[in-house]
Design an enzyme around this catalytic site. Sequence first.
Site, PDB file in Angstrom:
ATOM      1  N   THR A  22     -11.928  58.436 -70.765  1.00  0.00           N
ATOM      2  CA  THR A  22     -11.195  57.240 -71.134  1.00  0.00           C
ATOM      3  C   THR A  22     -11.509  56.854 -72.579  1.00  0.00           C
ATOM      4  O   THR A  22     -12.659  56.842 -73.004  1.00  0.00           O
ATOM      5  CB  THR A  22     -11.537  56.085 -70.184  1.00  0.00           C
ATOM      6  N   MET A  43     -21.256  55.086 -67.133  1.00  0.00           N
ATOM      7  CA  MET A  43     -21.133  55.442 -68.542  1.00  0.00           C
ATOM      8  C   MET A  43     -20.623  54.276 -69.389  1.00  0.00           C
ATOM      9  O   MET A  43     -21.114  54.038 -70.488  1.00  0.00           O
ATOM     10  CB  MET A  43     -20.202  56.642 -68.702  1.00  0.00           C
ATOM     11  N   GLY A  44     -19.601  53.571 -68.904  1.00  0.00           N
ATOM     12  CA  GLY A  44     -19.110  52.418 -69.640  1.00  0.00           C
ATOM     13  C   GLY A  44     -18.147  52.741 -70.771  1.00  0.00           C
ATOM     14  O   GLY A  44     -18.131  52.051 -71.793  1.00  0.00           O
ATOM     15  N   GLY A  69     -17.403  62.732 -56.305  1.00  0.00           N
ATOM     16  CA  GLY A  69     -17.819  63.958 -55.649  1.00  0.00           C
ATOM     17  C   GLY A  69     -17.403  64.000 -54.194  1.00  0.00           C
ATOM     18  O   GLY A  69     -16.555  63.225 -53.733  1.00  0.00           O
ATOM     19  N   SER A  74     -12.056  51.652 -63.276  1.00  0.00           N
ATOM     20  CA  SER A  74     -13.468  51.982 -63.447  1.00  0.00           C
ATOM     21  C   SER A  74     -14.314  50.786 -63.035  1.00  0.00           C
ATOM     22  O   SER A  74     -14.016  49.651 -63.407  1.00  0.00           O
ATOM     23  CB  SER A  74     -13.764  52.342 -64.903  1.00  0.00           C
TER      24      SER A  74
END
Length: 344
Positions: free
Chosen positions: A89, A116-117, A269, A181
């Site tokens: 992203t 992750m952000g 996953g 997200s």
Amino acid sequence: MYPLLFRTVLSRMDPEDAHHLASTAIALLPSSGFGWIARRLTAPDPSLAVDALGLRFPSPFGVAAGFDKDAQAVLGLGQLGFGHVEVGTVTAEAQPGNPRPRLFRLIEDRAVINRMGFNNGGAAALADRLRRLRSRRDRPVIGVNIGKTRAVAVDDAVADYVRSARLVAPVADYLAVNVSSPNTPGLRGLQEIELLRPLLTSIRDAADGVPVLVKIAPDLQDAEVERIAELATELGLAGVIATNTTLSRADLRTDAAVVEAAGAGGLSGSPLAPRALEVLRILRRALPAESCVISVGGVETAEDVQARLDAGATLVQGYTAFLYRGPLWARSVNAGLVRIRRTR
């Protein structure tokens, strides 16, 4: 060979460092002299080609957003056999993301937790890089996943997304609008219809004819998924991508203390597969036949990919299993799809 490398070396490295090592190697593949060899070994069988979004995808199987945030390994990923690469992203402004550590393996579950952000170099830099790739005949289909800049208030999100869309749409094959997200405060709230409608309308207009899809969370209620599908149809969007990572930690095999130590973040996953398949089926029922549905979440084998296609997916994406399967993953999936279809 790769399973041995993963067990003895990569699994002992910090997950983010291991990812950078792998992505750098893939980025260097086209200029290494081995790129043409890789392409000959991994090129998808012509029978796998899919026509969607006004484009021809050499395989229905592609790389989900998150692996190549800044479009540095697109050509290498194409040479490994992926039919498309969704980069990002990306946000309007460059940002470092959340503090490290922010990526955690759950090996027993073949899963990952990340927070992750949206670390990325910004939409303008990405657009410059993609502009140089546009004329390459050997490139895969390239989608661009756009999100909200963390420092921008939710009330100002529309302008922020539109800024990204205007920068990257001219050099993208399609746009994916990330409102799902869990790692950017307030982002998932944008999935509420009254907020989503003006956002998607503005991005659609800014994209100026480039196909726009919206990426949704697996944690939505079924009725919410249906309402988003109805909105996407009403606005004339190209389709929906489902799903992003989940906040759920249910039914994991990994020790609970290990999961708790990893902390907050989205889980991706294998454990995501059942819900991702459920959401796919809801979308396929709710959307017109011509709408594109990209299924992602818990995909690892050719059988997984074919199951999503059988359930109505137009295209399928993966990411997490790349960490566990290694560089020949796409080749294995593509070859498996051909075998499955020949036995039907």
